[in-house]
Design a protein around this motif. Structure first.
Motif, PDB file in Angstrom:
ATOM      1  N   GLU A 132       0.830  -1.207   0.000  1.00 24.75           N
ATOM      2  CA  GLU A 132       0.000   0.000   0.000  1.00 24.75           C
ATOM      3  C   GLU A 132       0.864   1.256   0.000  1.00 24.75           C
ATOM      4  O   GLU A 132       0.604   2.205  -0.753  1.00 24.75           O
ATOM      5  N   ALA A 182     -11.224   7.900  -1.489  1.00 28.97           N
ATOM      6  CA  ALA A 182     -11.454   6.852  -0.502  1.00 28.97           C
ATOM      7  C   ALA A 182     -11.658   5.509  -1.198  1.00 28.97           C
ATOM      8  O   ALA A 182     -11.195   4.465  -0.717  1.00 28.97           O
ATOM      9  N   GLU A 183     -12.341   5.516  -2.312  1.00 28.64           N
ATOM     10  CA  GLU A 183     -12.559   4.284  -3.062  1.00 28.64           C
ATOM     11  C   GLU A 183     -11.259   3.777  -3.655  1.00 28.64           C
ATOM     12  O   GLU A 183     -11.000   2.565  -3.704  1.00 28.64           O
ATOM     13  N   LEU A 188      -8.258   4.184  -2.372  1.00 31.88           N
ATOM     14  CA  LEU A 188      -7.514   3.587  -1.265  1.00 31.88           C
ATOM     15  C   LEU A 188      -8.066   2.208  -0.926  1.00 31.88           C
ATOM     16  O   LEU A 188      -7.324   1.282  -0.606  1.00 31.88           O
ATOM     17  N   ARG A 189      -9.396   2.066  -0.984  1.00 32.55           N
ATOM     18  CA  ARG A 189     -10.007   0.767  -0.700  1.00 32.55           C
ATOM     19  C   ARG A 189      -9.564  -0.274  -1.718  1.00 32.55           C
ATOM     20  O   ARG A 189      -9.254  -1.418  -1.367  1.00 32.55           O
ATOM     21  N   GLN A 190      -9.516   0.114  -2.966  1.00 36.00           N
ATOM     22  CA  GLN A 190      -9.094  -0.810  -4.009  1.00 36.00           C
ATOM     23  C   GLN A 190      -7.634  -1.222  -3.832  1.00 36.00           C
ATOM     24  O   GLN A 190      -7.266  -2.388  -4.026  1.00 36.00           O
ATOM     25  N   ASP A 229      -0.885  -2.149   9.338  1.00 36.97           N
ATOM     26  CA  ASP A 229      -1.799  -1.170   8.750  1.00 36.97           C
ATOM     27  C   ASP A 229      -1.017  -0.019   8.124  1.00 36.97           C
ATOM     28  O   ASP A 229       0.160   0.198   8.440  1.00 36.97           O
ATOM     29  N   ARG A 289      -6.021  -1.333  -1.028  1.00 36.55           N
ATOM     30  CA  ARG A 289      -5.945  -2.234   0.120  1.00 36.55           C
ATOM     31  C   ARG A 289      -6.370  -3.649  -0.253  1.00 36.55           C
ATOM     32  O   ARG A 289      -5.724  -4.624   0.165  1.00 36.55           O
ATOM     33  N   GLU A 290      -7.460  -3.776  -0.967  1.00 36.83           N
ATOM     34  CA  GLU A 290      -7.910  -5.108  -1.377  1.00 36.83           C
ATOM     35  C   GLU A 290      -6.843  -5.818  -2.197  1.00 36.83           C
ATOM     36  O   GLU A 290      -6.603  -7.016  -2.018  1.00 36.83           O
TER      37      GLU A 290
END
Length: 428
Positions: free
Chosen positions: A225, A409-410, A412-414, A388, A416-417
């Motif tokens: 990340e 935010a989306e 960052l979520r992608q 983290d 992380r996944e």
């Protein structure tokens, strides 16, 4: 003429009296010096005797820090008694070496050489052990050796104690370093003869063959990340590792490299990632002098033609040595990414990759205490929340939207996944 003669006589008498006084003072001074020397010898003997008692008590599981504090108080009190009292009957109190040790459960931590004080992984272990020990009436003993050999000597002493026929103390030994991996794997079966002795070993991905639990906190995902978003801040980066042989260092650096190579974040400049190591062999590179750290950064700036060093991220993966780079970065106003959460202390740090080792330690000790038992092996990575990426929430923080127009935010979520998926693949 008579007056002159009288004056000369008076001066001669005065000089004679002065000589007598000086002579008396010199004699007293020599006498006082001998007296002080004798008192100093008494103090030295007491220090040595207290140190002997400390060593003997530590073997019985008493906290060295507590005993050292007691010894200092005793010596100081003894010093004041010797230096101020005229009585020959007063003596310095020392504890009775035959006093029986406490029998409450004992948690002993053996760290890597010079590990405590790193403001990171090892200090978090220390504070978590102290917190849970104070809440549950446990004893704790922290051993931070100066060398690997001294650490191995500590382990040998502890193992011998557990093999003593009369040992009835419930013990948990936490080994917080891979420096002692070979020795542990050759000796951990010695604990099988003592049902009250348990072992918890960080950081290895390979379970122990025999008695003892292992806990590994993979850094790959969180570092992936970090590498993925790093080019948004600076397209140039210097990745500094402790050494290329320690497992957690190599997988953390590989995670950053893999993330940095992606195109999650578009950049207008060409990306460049340089890798350096402080040491070359396992266990090396976790401490560094300021002068050597400055030389490493200067060498990097020169080879990258970045003379001011203001356009590069510095990512240290080197335990206690990271604190040196953090300190220098604040002085030199460098951009830096740390392996601990420094969001409130480093204005020039945009994000931190963290290991919540304190949470893992407290959970493990609770499992040990309540009879549940510590799992044979645990791997607590990004998916578990024990590692983290913490992003700095400065007003100017902004991650560009993806090409589909999704919010930051989306994005960052992608990332992380994908990091969780990549970490699972890497750990197989």
């Amino acid at each position: 003429m008579v007056e002159t003669t009288t004056l000369i006589v008076l001066l001669a008498v005065a000089l004679l009296v002065l000589a007598v006084v000086v002579g008396v003072l010199v004699v007293q001074l020599f006498h006082k010096n001998d007296e002080l020397k004798e008192k100093n010898d008494v103090i030295v003997r007491e220090v040595r005797r207290n140190q002997s008692l400390i060593d003997r008590a530590v073997q019985q599981g008493v906290s060295r820090a507590t005993l050292l504090s007691m010894a200092v108080i005793l010596v100081l009190c003894g010093s004041m008694t010797v230096l101020t009292s005229c009585s020959k009957d007063e003596t310095i109190y020392v504890p009775d070496p035959t006093d029986a040790p406490r029998t409450s459960p004992l948690v002993t931590v053996v760290y890597s050489p010079d590990a405590l004080g790193d403001q990171s992984f090892n200090d978090l272990i220390y504070s978590s052990v102290e917190n849970i020990s104070s809440r549950n009436g446990l004893r704790s003993l922290h051993l931070s050796p100066a060398t690997r050999e001294e650490g191995l000597a500590y382990l040998e002493d502890i193992f011998r104690q557990t093999e003593t026929a009369g040992d009835t103390i419930r013990r948990l030994l936490i080994v917080a370093s891979s420096d002692y991996d070979t020795w542990l794997r050759q000796n951990n079966k010695r604990l099988e003869g003592n049902p009250r002795a348990d072992l918890l070993y960080f950081e290895t991905s390979t379970p122990l063959d025999g008695k003892g639990s292992t806990l590994f906190m993979p850094y790959y995902g969180a570092m992936y990340e970090a590498g993925a978003i790093a080019p948004f801040f600076q397209p140039k980066a210097l990745l500094i590792g402790a050494n290329p042989e320690d497992e957690y260092v190599s997988e953390a650096m590989q995670g950053f490299k893999d993330g940095f190579a992606t195109d999650w974040v578009a950049t207008s400049e060409e990306k460049s990632l340089t890798t350096m190591y402080i040491g070359q062999h396992a266990g090396q590179g976790y401490s560094i002098a300021d002068t050597l750290a400055l030389k490493m950064m200067r060498d990097y700036w020169e080879q990258s033609e970045d003379w001011l060093g203001k356009s590069s991220a510095i990512i240290p993966v080197c335990g206690g040595a990271s604190a040196v780079f953090l300190r220098l970065s604040t002085v030199l106003n460098q951009f830096i990414v740390m392996g601990i959460d420094v969001m409130n202390t480093a204005a020039n740090c945009q994000y931190s990759v963290v290991k919540r080792i304190d949470m893992a330690v407290e959970t493990s000790i609770r499992q040990w205490l309540n009879g549940e038992g510590i799992p044979k092996h645990q791997s607590l990575g990004l998916a578990s929340g024990y590692t983290d990426l913490i992003v700095n929430a400065h007003p100017y923080w902004f991650v560009p939207s993806s090409t589909s127009g999704e919010p930051s935010a989306e994005l960052l979520r992608q990332i992380r996944e994908e990091a969780i998926r990549k970490e699972a693949e890497y750990e197989k």
